[in-house]
Motif scaffolding. Structure first.
Motif, PDB file in Angstrom:
ATOM      1  N   ALA A 239       8.071  -0.387   3.709  1.00 36.83           N
ATOM      2  CA  ALA A 239       8.602  -1.062   2.533  1.00 36.83           C
ATOM      3  C   ALA A 239      10.099  -0.799   2.405  1.00 36.83           C
ATOM      4  O   ALA A 239      10.629   0.164   2.961  1.00 36.83           O
ATOM      5  N   PRO A 240      10.834  -1.690   1.705  1.00 33.75           N
ATOM      6  CA  PRO A 240      12.252  -1.411   1.419  1.00 33.75           C
ATOM      7  C   PRO A 240      12.396  -0.106   0.643  1.00 33.75           C
ATOM      8  O   PRO A 240      11.442   0.401   0.051  1.00 33.75           O
ATOM      9  N   GLN A 241      13.632   0.435   0.614  1.00 34.74           N
ATOM     10  CA  GLN A 241      13.870   1.737   0.001  1.00 34.74           C
ATOM     11  C   GLN A 241      13.487   1.752  -1.478  1.00 34.74           C
ATOM     12  O   GLN A 241      12.941   2.735  -1.976  1.00 34.74           O
ATOM     13  N   ASN A 242      13.763   0.635  -2.179  1.00 29.79           N
ATOM     14  CA  ASN A 242      13.461   0.605  -3.616  1.00 29.79           C
ATOM     15  C   ASN A 242      11.980   0.427  -3.893  1.00 29.79           C
ATOM     16  O   ASN A 242      11.546   0.471  -5.044  1.00 29.79           O
ATOM     17  N   MET A 243      11.149   0.203  -2.860  1.00 30.80           N
ATOM     18  CA  MET A 243       9.710   0.035  -3.054  1.00 30.80           C
ATOM     19  C   MET A 243       8.902   1.157  -2.410  1.00 30.80           C
ATOM     20  O   MET A 243       7.697   1.057  -2.263  1.00 30.80           O
ATOM     21  N   GLY A 244       9.561   2.213  -1.966  1.00 30.44           N
ATOM     22  CA  GLY A 244       8.822   3.347  -1.416  1.00 30.44           C
ATOM     23  C   GLY A 244       9.248   3.745  -0.023  1.00 30.44           C
ATOM     24  O   GLY A 244       8.876   4.796   0.475  1.00 30.44           O
ATOM     25  N   GLY A 245      10.009   2.869   0.697  1.00 32.04           N
ATOM     26  CA  GLY A 245      10.521   3.224   2.017  1.00 32.04           C
ATOM     27  C   GLY A 245       9.410   3.569   2.995  1.00 32.04           C
ATOM     28  O   GLY A 245       8.425   2.840   3.135  1.00 32.04           O
ATOM     29  N   PHE A 246       9.554   4.710   3.699  1.00 29.65           N
ATOM     30  CA  PHE A 246       8.565   5.115   4.689  1.00 29.65           C
ATOM     31  C   PHE A 246       7.237   5.527   4.046  1.00 29.65           C
ATOM     32  O   PHE A 246       6.249   5.686   4.745  1.00 29.65           O
ATOM     33  N   GLY A 247       7.218   5.694   2.741  1.00 30.09           N
ATOM     34  CA  GLY A 247       5.985   6.092   2.054  1.00 30.09           C
ATOM     35  C   GLY A 247       5.124   4.918   1.643  1.00 30.09           C
ATOM     36  O   GLY A 247       4.133   5.095   0.935  1.00 30.09           O
ATOM     37  N   ALA A 248       5.452   3.709   2.067  1.00 29.29           N
ATOM     38  CA  ALA A 248       4.681   2.528   1.674  1.00 29.29           C
ATOM     39  C   ALA A 248       4.728   1.503   2.799  1.00 29.29           C
ATOM     40  O   ALA A 248       5.605   1.523   3.649  1.00 29.29           O
ATOM     41  N   LYS A 249       3.742   0.601   2.826  1.00 26.97           N
ATOM     42  CA  LYS A 249       3.668  -0.470   3.813  1.00 26.97           C
ATOM     43  C   LYS A 249       3.539  -1.813   3.095  1.00 26.97           C
ATOM     44  O   LYS A 249       2.707  -1.962   2.181  1.00 26.97           O
ATOM     45  N   VAL A 250       4.371  -2.775   3.513  1.00 31.44           N
ATOM     46  CA  VAL A 250       4.243  -4.151   3.036  1.00 31.44           C
ATOM     47  C   VAL A 250       3.340  -4.880   4.024  1.00 31.44           C
ATOM     48  O   VAL A 250       3.648  -4.956   5.212  1.00 31.44           O
ATOM     49  N   VAL A 251       2.200  -5.404   3.543  1.00 31.37           N
ATOM     50  CA  VAL A 251       1.178  -5.996   4.403  1.00 31.37           C
ATOM     51  C   VAL A 251       1.130  -7.495   4.152  1.00 31.37           C
ATOM     52  O   VAL A 251       1.027  -7.940   3.008  1.00 31.37           O
TER      53      VAL A 251
ATOM     54  N   ILE B 137       0.868  -1.187   0.000  1.00 27.86           N
ATOM     55  CA  ILE B 137       0.000   0.000   0.000  1.00 27.86           C
ATOM     56  C   ILE B 137       0.897   1.227   0.000  1.00 27.86           C
ATOM     57  O   ILE B 137       1.712   1.407   0.902  1.00 27.86           O
ATOM     58  N   TYR B 138       0.745   2.085  -1.034  1.00 31.20           N
ATOM     59  CA  TYR B 138       1.533   3.311  -1.147  1.00 31.20           C
ATOM     60  C   TYR B 138       0.708   4.480  -0.619  1.00 31.20           C
ATOM     61  O   TYR B 138      -0.375   4.754  -1.126  1.00 31.20           O
ATOM     62  N   HIS B 139       1.204   5.140   0.424  1.00 34.75           N
ATOM     63  CA  HIS B 139       0.476   6.273   0.999  1.00 34.75           C
ATOM     64  C   HIS B 139       1.280   7.570   1.005  1.00 34.75           C
ATOM     65  O   HIS B 139       0.744   8.631   1.289  1.00 34.75           O
ATOM     66  N   GLY B 140       2.578   7.479   0.717  1.00 36.04           N
ATOM     67  CA  GLY B 140       3.414   8.671   0.711  1.00 36.04           C
ATOM     68  C   GLY B 140       3.785   9.105   2.130  1.00 36.04           C
ATOM     69  O   GLY B 140       3.337   8.534   3.120  1.00 36.04           O
ATOM     70  N   ILE B 141       4.612  10.134   2.218  1.00 36.30           N
ATOM     71  CA  ILE B 141       5.055  10.633   3.533  1.00 36.30           C
ATOM     72  C   ILE B 141       4.197  11.833   3.952  1.00 36.30           C
ATOM     73  O   ILE B 141       3.491  11.790   4.926  1.00 36.30           O
ATOM     74  N   GLY B 142       4.212  12.899   3.178  1.00 34.22           N
ATOM     75  CA  GLY B 142       3.344  14.049   3.429  1.00 34.22           C
ATOM     76  C   GLY B 142       3.410  14.544   4.861  1.00 34.22           C
ATOM     77  O   GLY B 142       4.468  14.627   5.467  1.00 34.22           O
ATOM     78  N   THR B 143       2.227  14.842   5.440  1.00 34.66           N
ATOM     79  CA  THR B 143       2.174  15.347   6.817  1.00 34.66           C
ATOM     80  C   THR B 143       2.199  14.228   7.842  1.00 34.66           C
ATOM     81  O   THR B 143       2.354  14.487   9.016  1.00 34.66           O
TER      82      THR B 143
END
Length: 734
Positions: free
Chosen positions: A720-732, A691-697
């Motif tokens: 998620a790992p850095q190449n998959m979005g890092g803090f802006g994504a969650k691996v579920v 799930i990609y949600h981004g960092i934002g606020t």
């Protein structure tokens, strides 16, 4: 007692060392200032997504050099740049709330960015392209090195030298290019030997390259002079910006305190609980970090003294350490395993742990004398939390009971809060009837002959010395003889204590059952009350309806009374009669003896009885099963019409995807999307999605974590790992 000594005695070193690993730079545990304010900032930061700060050296030496107008090294300058760049990245995240307001107050001078920071890349290397002269010197060195390599290549393929070469590679010894040759090389090659192998070969630097190396040394010296000029210029700017550097150093330390606690708690699934302005300690679900698989501690320590008795090796000492450890970690806001919503931990100025045996060959002191010295120190303090393990250690039990009874009295009068473990039934009995003393006993499992590592409040526990001896290998004959020596009266006392414990446990079990039943009765009472209130409202509504109907009829009748024409009177009276509420006919409460399989009529529908109870029946009506009251059924002579059976065949198409992008959505929209996305993924058999949600606020990230924690089919999730979005994504994982 010093904090390090306290941490050592409470077995907290491993936990604290693990926490320190999350700090950007080493610092004391205590955060200066108002702990309530710090806790609010930590809670606010815990709701946001952020990258951990880089590892940074202390600014202590840097600030001292700048105060003396010293020249800084590039490495020291880059330490300041790392801190400034980190704060700039935090400010760019656009956080709201108290974290956002705090970051807005940190203003970075433009001069710092233009005159210092811009000259360094992300790795801390000086950007030589910004200076034409430095860039030219660098190119000259590169050209000279290319000439050296070319000369070395020519030597490698020289016909006279080939028979002396061990290999055709250029070797580096002490950062100098050299050749690996055999003995006798000096007939064809002039050079300097800089090394030798175990096989008798030589590393030789050819003399033909000495001129090139001298050129490199000259150019390197020119570069160093240029770098020194820049270091001097940067140091001058930083000296003038020293107030800003001191300010941002302090703010970085403060943020480092906060982020380390948040990231440590997230990594270890711990809770952060602050010390309350009280002297109460109530722990629910606390686990000491030194234990591998601990049993959660639940204890109510609201009185002045908690006296823990009971079985040997039953966990009394660890209970004492758990209480003191929880109080210490709450004071310093260190994350711990505890139910933060149900626990309360008071704030104490000092902590004292009287745990170890003070006897030592070096200090030539007995156990009891050492204990007396430790207690003497306690009298010089006020409002401390004190833990004393095996208070009777080293002296006669009867004398100790009287002595420690008086000592504890005086310590309580000085405002101390004390946890005591003891095997002294006499001391426990002396203090049992006091209102400011709470008793607690370690529980022993008689059936399995082992401690349960659980505790029961309100009773004095038996030591089970004989049972413990048997468990650890002492023969039964020895134990039986010991029991005879011990005496029947003492054994009867122990039996009475144990019987009291059993009765207490049985009483607590009955109380728990009664509480459960009481809760059920209270729930039923609330339901009946709500039902009664609803009936009263319905009755009032019906009354109002009747009043309105009768009022309308009376008004029409009065109008008819004023008329003289008989036909018009008749007409009005008919209208008044129609306006009156209709009385439904009262039906007799008939009782029919139905059987399973009878055809019945339920209101306007016909069906067949499937099953019967005293007041209810299950009937099938047009393919549907209904549970109805028996008194609403009437016999029906004809069987219900059978509906044609319809078979439905369905084919599920794969609708799920492995990825979901919810950038820019509001929390409610995102939860709706995620709910459908996870349902489709489960239907399609996926066990891992992104799930990609981004960092934002950070609001959307917080909403995603809250939703995933509550979803019953989510096993776990992580960034998620850095190449998959890092803090802006969650691996579920499902």
């Amino acid at each position: 007692m010093s904090l390090n000594a306290l941490i050592d005695r409470l077995d907290l070193h491993g936990h604290i060392d693990s926490f320190n690993g999350f700090l950007s730079r080493h610092k004391p545990l205590f955060i200066e200032g108002d702990q309530e304010r710090h806790f609010n900032y930590i809670e606010a930061l815990d709701k946001l997504s952020f990258n951990a700060p880089p590892k940074v050296d202390s600014f202590h030496i840097i600030k001292a050099h700048l105060k003396k107008q010293g020249i800084m090294r590039f490495e020291q300058i880059f330490e300041i740049i790392k801190v400034v760049r980190y704060f700039r990245s935090l400010k760019n995240n656009g956080y709201e709330g108290i974290i956002g307001e705090w970051l807005k107050k940190i203003e970075i001078p433009e001069r710092f960015g233009e005159e210092v920071e811009s000259y360094f890349d992300l790795e801390g290397n000086f950007n030589e392209e910004l200076d034409e002269e430095l860039y030219g010197l660098g190119q000259r060195i590169k050209a000279i090195k290319d000439d050296i390599n070319a000369s070395m290549r020519r030597l490698l393929y020289h016909s006279k030298l080939s028979s002396y070469l061990v290999d055709t590679q250029i070797h580096y010894v002490n950062n100098e290019e050299c050749l690996l040759v055999r003995g006798g090389f000096n007939h064809v090659l002039k050079g300097q030997v800089v090394g030798r192998t175990g096989a008798g070969f030589f590393y030789v630097v050819p003399d033909a390259l000495s001129k090139n190396r001298e050129q490199i040394r000259v150019v390197e010296t020119m570069r160093e002079v240029k770098f020194y000029e820049y270091a001097k210029r940067f140091s001058k700017v930083l000296s003038e910006l020293l107030p800003f550097i001191s300010f941002i150093d302090k703010e970085f330390d403060r943020f480092d305190h906060y982020q380390a606690r948040v990231t440590f708690a997230r990594a270890k699934s711990l809770s952060i609980i602050k010390a309350e302005r009280s002297r109460e300690i109530r722990l629910v679900g606390f686990e000491h970090p030194a234990l591998h698989k601990p049993k959660p501690v639940n204890v109510d320590f609201s009185k002045s003294v908690l006296m823990v008795t009971g079985v040997n090796a039953g966990g009394k000492t660890m209970l004492l350490k758990a209480i003191l450890s929880a109080a210490v970690m709450a004071k310093y806001l260190i994350p711990m395993k505890v139910n933060k919503h149900k626990s309360v931990i008071g704030n104490f100025k000092r902590f004292e742990a009287v745990i170890d045996d003070p006897q030592n060959v070096k200090n030539d002191i007995s156990t009891f004398a050492g204990r007396m010295q430790q207690f003497a120190q306690l009298f010089s303090q006020n409002e401390a939390l004190v833990g004393v393990d095996e208070i009777e250690l080293g002296t006669d039990s009867d004398e100790a009971a009287a002595l420690f009874n008086v000592i504890l009295d005086d310590l309580i009068a000085k405002g101390q809060k004390i946890v005591v473990t003891t095997h002294h039934k006499r001391l426990a009995a002396l203090m049992a009837d006091r209102d400011d003393v709470e008793l607690m006993a370690a529980i022993y499992d008689e059936e399995h002959r082992q401690p349960t590592y659980e505790f029961l409040q309100g009773i004095i526990g038996k030591s089970y010395a004989f049972e413990t001896a048997l468990r650890y290998g002492i023969s039964n004959a020895v134990v039986e003889r010991a029991k005879k020596v011990y005496g029947e009266n003492h054994e009867k006392l122990n039996l009475l204590i144990e019987r009291g414990s059993e009765l207490e446990r049985a009483l607590k079990a009955k109380n728990a059952l009664l509480d459960e039943k009481l809760a059920e009765v209270e729930a039923e009472e609330r339901r009946l009350k709500e039902q009664r209130e609803q009936l009263a409202l319905n009755l009032e509504a019906e009354r109002a309806k009747l009043k309105a109907s009768y009022a309308a009829s009376i008004a029409i009748a009065k109008e008819a009374a004023r008329l003289t024409d008989a036909k018009a009177i008749h007409k009005k009276m008919n209208e008044a009669n129609i306006a009156l509420p209709k009385q439904e006919p009262i039906r007799k409460n008939e009782r029919y003896d139905f059987k399973v399989g009878d055809n019945v009529k339920y209101r306007s529908a016909k069906g067949t009885i499937i099953s019967l109870k005293e007041k209810e029946a299950m009937i099938e009506v047009e393919g549907m099963r209904l549970r109805v009251r028996r008194d609403e059924l009437r016999p029906s002579g004809k069987p219900p019409k059978k509906r044609p059976k319809t078979e439905v065949h369905h084919k599920i198409e794969r609708r799920g995807s492995l990825r979901l992008d919810i950038h820019g959505l509001r929390a409610e929209e995102a939860e709706e999307k995620m709910d459908k996305f996870l349902s489709d993924a489960l239907i399609d058999g996926w066990n891992e999605v992104v799930i990609y949600h981004g960092i934002g606020t950070g609001k959307l990230s917080y909403a995603v974590k809250r939703f995933l924690k509550a979803h019953p089919k989510v096993k776990s999730f992580e960034d998620a790992p850095q190449n998959m979005g890092g803090f802006g994504a969650k691996v579920v994982r499902l």
